[in-house]
Design an enzyme around this catalytic site. Structure first.
Site, short mmCIF file in Angstrom:
data_model
loop_
_atom_site.label_atom_id
_atom_site.label_comp_id
_atom_site.label_asym_id
_atom_site.label_seq_id
_atom_site.Cartn_x
_atom_site.Cartn_y
_atom_site.Cartn_z
N ASP A 114 0.85 -1.20 0.00
CA ASP A 114 0.00 0.00 0.00
C ASP A 114 0.88 1.24 0.00
O ASP A 114 2.07 1.19 0.37
CB ASP A 114 -0.96 0.02 1.20
CG ASP A 114 -0.25 0.14 2.55
OD1 ASP A 114 0.82 -0.49 2.72
OD2 ASP A 114 -0.76 0.86 3.43
N GLU B 13 0.07 -0.89 5.93
CA GLU B 13 1.14 -0.30 6.76
C GLU B 13 0.92 1.19 6.93
O GLU B 13 1.09 1.72 8.02
CB GLU B 13 2.51 -0.56 6.11
CG GLU B 13 3.68 -0.34 7.07
CD GLU B 13 4.12 1.10 7.22
OE1 GLU B 13 4.76 1.42 8.24
OE2 GLU B 13 3.83 1.93 6.33
#
Ligand code: BES
Ligand code: MN
Ligand code: MN
Length: 456
Positions: A88, A152
């Site tokens: 991500d 994250e």
């Protein structure tokens, strides 16, 4: 090793093209408008792992974005490396400051420009390609497990649950992460710590509605004025944080530790020039490297309220808000610091306003050992590929899941990052040098080799 060099030479262009394909997927975890793209990116990571030669790979759904898990067990008697990374990325805004599209990667002056180029698609993908190189040349020295997450940048909260539920499957000897920086290609380094994070949001509410600032101004507390004053009071004239007992658990470094830390190459003038500032700022009595690596901090990340549109509007606003984060160092915990902040911030509010404080996600600080087999293997890998011993440094950023690798899985982590501090991560024009990408792919197989040899 010759076979590795040969494989690298034959496949270099493809290694780069495949990364560019991954960078074209806008996997922004914070924004629900990109949910399908995040899922598509997870699929792409899984397909890449399979192509690279893992025995199996799967998408593990969570309450948020999926985790990609893959593994290759060469021989159960060999050590196992658990590779962690994230696919991500941070939102790309402000878009107008990008010189090219954040999800249309371009290579300019030997640098890949795209959101996620360094943080962390570029660095994570080095492990996929290094694995391919080892698998296809029949030279895997360790079993490899991949755990690549999609949350994250929003706090990894579902990954914590995944660790709890998959302790058996995640059994390993070490966690290897490339999601940090090194000093430079001339001065390779290994981060040996990460700061923790406590992230707060505050709201100051005054009158029950926006008011005419002429009719009421001077007679009613202005929430923006008050918020600014409260925030300003959080640092004293020496730039120490004023929250009572905030520093109580912070260790002072020994003179020897401070000397060692400050021998790392660092040019203050270059640092200032590169950032376009005339002078650095920070806690009195500490150097810049100490401030970013070993000291806790408090920063406003966003502030809003009142009128910010075109022209002038004379308004005394009803509310003002701010997002405030604190970086934490060993022995401070995010829960404790969040509670201290809340208590203090409420206590300094004047009677004319009410203050609401809420805590967002947090993370705990970590220090990674430098006397372990894994650290020595990483240092020797860097010595082999760079021809220089790495300098140990303390990083200022946070990867909250790393503390949980230790507390949940009992695993230590090696932070073998190849990014540079000026890669513009989280910022417009994020970049990753092609040379760093290739150097990472070249170095990682040596880590596996030396870790296996030293574990015998
Ligand atoms: N990769 C970074 C952390 C990092 C960057 C560590 C540079 C060391 C050097 C990570 O993706 C990140 O941005 N973490 C966030 C915390 C997270 C909870 C949003 C951070 O540090 O702000
Ligand atoms: Mn990252
Ligand atoms: Mn990040």
């Amino acid at each position: 090793m010759q076979v590795w060099n040969d494989y690298m030479l034959q496949n270099k262009e493809r290694f780069l093209d495949e990364l560019l394909d991954l960078l074209r997927i806008p996997s922004v975890s914070a924004d629900s408008a990109y949910k399908a793209d995040v899922a598509r990116c997870a699929d792409a990571v899984k397909e890449n792992l399979l192509k690279a030669g893992v025995d199996k790979a799967e998408i593990c759904p969570t309450d948020g974005h999926p985790i990609v898990y893959g593994e290759k067990i060469v021989d159960p008697s060999l050590p196992t490396v658990l590779v962690y990374g994230h696919y991500d990325v941070q939102p790309a805004d402000p878009l107008e400051l990008w010189h090219s599209g954040p999800f249309e990667p371009v290579i300019k002056d030997g640098k890949i420009f795209a959101r996620g180029a360094c943080d962390d698609k570029g660095q994570m993908f080095m492990h996929v390609k290094a694995f391919e190189l080892m698998a296809k040349t029949d030279s895997l020295a360790c079993n490899v497990k991949f755990m690549i997450e999609g949350e994250e940048e929003v706090g990894s909260s579902n990954l914590g649950i995944f660790l709890e539920k998959n302790k058996g499957r995640l059994k390993a000897d070490i966690v290897l992460v490339s999601d940090t920086s090194m000093i430079s290609m001339e001065h390779p380094s290994l981060e040996t710590g990460l700061r923790g994070l406590a992230y707060m949001e505050v709201e100051v509410v005054g009158p029950n509605r926006d008011l005419h600032s002429g009719v009421y101004g001077g007679a009613v507390a202005n929430p923006i004025n008050i918020l600014c004053k409260m925030i300003a009071s959080l640092h004293d004239e020496n730039n120490h944080i004023t929250i009572p007992t905030f520093y109580d658990k912070v260790d002072e470094l020994t003179t020897a530790e401070r000397t060692a830390l400050n021998t790392a190459p660092f040019d203050l003038k270059e640092y200032q020039d590169e950032l376009g500032i005339k002078e650095v700022w920070g806690e009195k009595g500490y150097t810049t490297l100490e401030r970013t690596g070993t000291r806790p901090t408090l920063d406003v990340n966003g502030i809003w309220g009142g009128y910010t549109g075109e022209g002038a509007k004379t308004v005394l606003p009803s509310k003002a808000s701010a997002k405030i984060s604190m970086r934490l160092v060993p022995h401070q915990t995010s829960d404790e610091i969040s509670a201290l902040f809340q208590k203090h911030f409420e206590s300094i509010a004047p009677a004319g306003v009410t203050v609401k404080v809420t805590a967002h996600h947090g993370g705990e600080p970590v220090v990674t050992p430098t006397d372990s087999i894994a650290y020595k293997a990483a240092a020797k890998a860097i010595q082999t590929s760079f021809g220089k011993d790495p300098i140990p440094t303390r990083g200022g950023g946070s990867i909250p899941i790393v503390a949980l690798f230790e507390s949940t899985l009992g695993l230590k982590t090696v932070l073998m990052g190849f990014g540079l501090d000026n890669d513009n991560i989280h910022s417009p024009n994020e970049k990753y040098d092609v040379a760093n990408y290739y150097k990472g792919i070249e170095t990682i197989p040596y880590f596996h080799k030396y870790f296996a040899e030293m574990s015998k």
